[in-house]
Motif scaffolding. Structure first.
Motif, PDB file in Angstrom:
ATOM      1  N   LYS A 147      12.787  25.924  23.508  1.00  0.00           N
ATOM      2  CA  LYS A 147      13.864  26.871  23.230  1.00  0.00           C
ATOM      3  C   LYS A 147      14.860  26.182  22.302  1.00  0.00           C
ATOM      4  CE  LYS A 147      15.218  30.223  25.189  1.00  0.00           C
ATOM      5  NZ  LYS A 147      15.275  31.650  25.089  1.00  0.00           N
ATOM      6  N   HIS A 148      15.197  26.854  21.227  1.00  0.00           N
ATOM      7  CA  HIS A 148      16.235  26.383  20.311  1.00  0.00           C
ATOM      8  C   HIS A 148      17.222  27.525  20.206  1.00  0.00           C
ATOM      9  CE1 HIS A 148      18.135  24.114  17.179  1.00  0.00           C
ATOM     10  NE2 HIS A 148      18.041  25.126  16.348  1.00  0.00           N
ATOM     11  N   GLY A 149      18.289  27.443  21.008  1.00  0.00           N
ATOM     12  CA  GLY A 149      19.179  28.588  21.125  1.00  0.00           C
ATOM     13  C   GLY A 149      18.420  29.711  21.805  1.00  0.00           C
ATOM     14  N   ARG A 150      18.363  30.861  21.158  1.00  0.00           N
ATOM     15  CA  ARG A 150      17.607  31.997  21.684  1.00  0.00           C
ATOM     16  C   ARG A 150      16.180  32.035  21.149  1.00  0.00           C
ATOM     17  NH1 ARG A 150      20.841  37.376  21.083  1.00  0.00           N
ATOM     18  NH2 ARG A 150      19.071  38.047  22.307  1.00  0.00           N
ATOM     19  N   ARG A 151      15.901  31.178  20.205  1.00  0.00           N
ATOM     20  CA  ARG A 151      14.590  31.172  19.557  1.00  0.00           C
ATOM     21  C   ARG A 151      13.558  30.428  20.402  1.00  0.00           C
ATOM     22  NH1 ARG A 151      13.914  30.101  13.287  1.00  0.00           N
ATOM     23  NH2 ARG A 151      12.407  31.755  13.164  1.00  0.00           N
ATOM     24  N   VAL A 152      12.366  31.001  20.485  1.00  0.00           N
ATOM     25  CA  VAL A 152      11.250  30.394  21.198  1.00  0.00           C
ATOM     26  C   VAL A 152      10.264  29.858  20.168  1.00  0.00           C
ATOM     27  CG1 VAL A 152       9.273  30.837  22.701  1.00  0.00           C
ATOM     28  CG2 VAL A 152      11.481  31.892  23.206  1.00  0.00           C
ATOM     29  N   LEU A 153       9.879  28.609  20.336  1.00  0.00           N
ATOM     30  CA  LEU A 153       8.887  27.976  19.468  1.00  0.00           C
ATOM     31  C   LEU A 153       7.846  27.305  20.355  1.00  0.00           C
ATOM     32  CD1 LEU A 153      11.391  26.279  17.026  1.00  0.00           C
ATOM     33  CD2 LEU A 153       9.991  28.292  16.535  1.00  0.00           C
ATOM     34  N   TYR A 154       6.646  27.201  19.840  1.00  0.00           N
ATOM     35  CA  TYR A 154       5.562  26.531  20.545  1.00  0.00           C
ATOM     36  C   TYR A 154       5.107  25.341  19.727  1.00  0.00           C
ATOM     37  CZ  TYR A 154       4.995  30.751  23.396  1.00  0.00           C
ATOM     38  OH  TYR A 154       5.190  31.800  24.245  1.00  0.00           O
TER      39      TYR A 154
END
Length: 70
Positions: free
Chosen positions: A39-46
Motif C-alpha cells: 500500500k502506498h497511500g490509497r494505491r495498491v501495488l503488487y
C-alpha cells in the motif's frame, strides 16, 4: 508496459495476468487470501515476485486441494 518490466504491478496488470477482475483481487485482499501487496497511500501495488510466489504456492494437481509436491 510489458509484464515483469517493472518490479511493481498495478491491480489491473495482476488481474490480466490471472485472467480475473480487479474486483476479485480486491475481494481476495479483503479476505487475506490473495498475493501479498504493497500500500502506498490509497494505491495498491503488487510485487511481481510475490505474484509469482503466490501462484507457485497455489498450484494444484488434484481436486482435493493438496499442493503439488516439489
Amino acid at each position: 508496459m510489458a509484464i515483469d518490466a517493472s518490479p511493481l504491478a498495478l491491480p489491473s496488470e495482476v488481474a490480466a495476468y490471472f485472467r480475473t477482475s480487479e474486483a476479485k483481487l480486491a475481494q481476495d485482499r479483503f479476505r487475506g487470501i490473495g498475493p501479498r501487496y504493497v500500500k502506498h497511500g490509497r494505491r495498491v501495488l503488487y510485487r511481481w515476485a510475490d505474484v509469482h510466489a503466490w501462484a507457485d504456492a497455489n498450484t494444484l494437481q488434484r481436486t482435493d486441494d493438496r499442493p503439488v509436491a516439489s
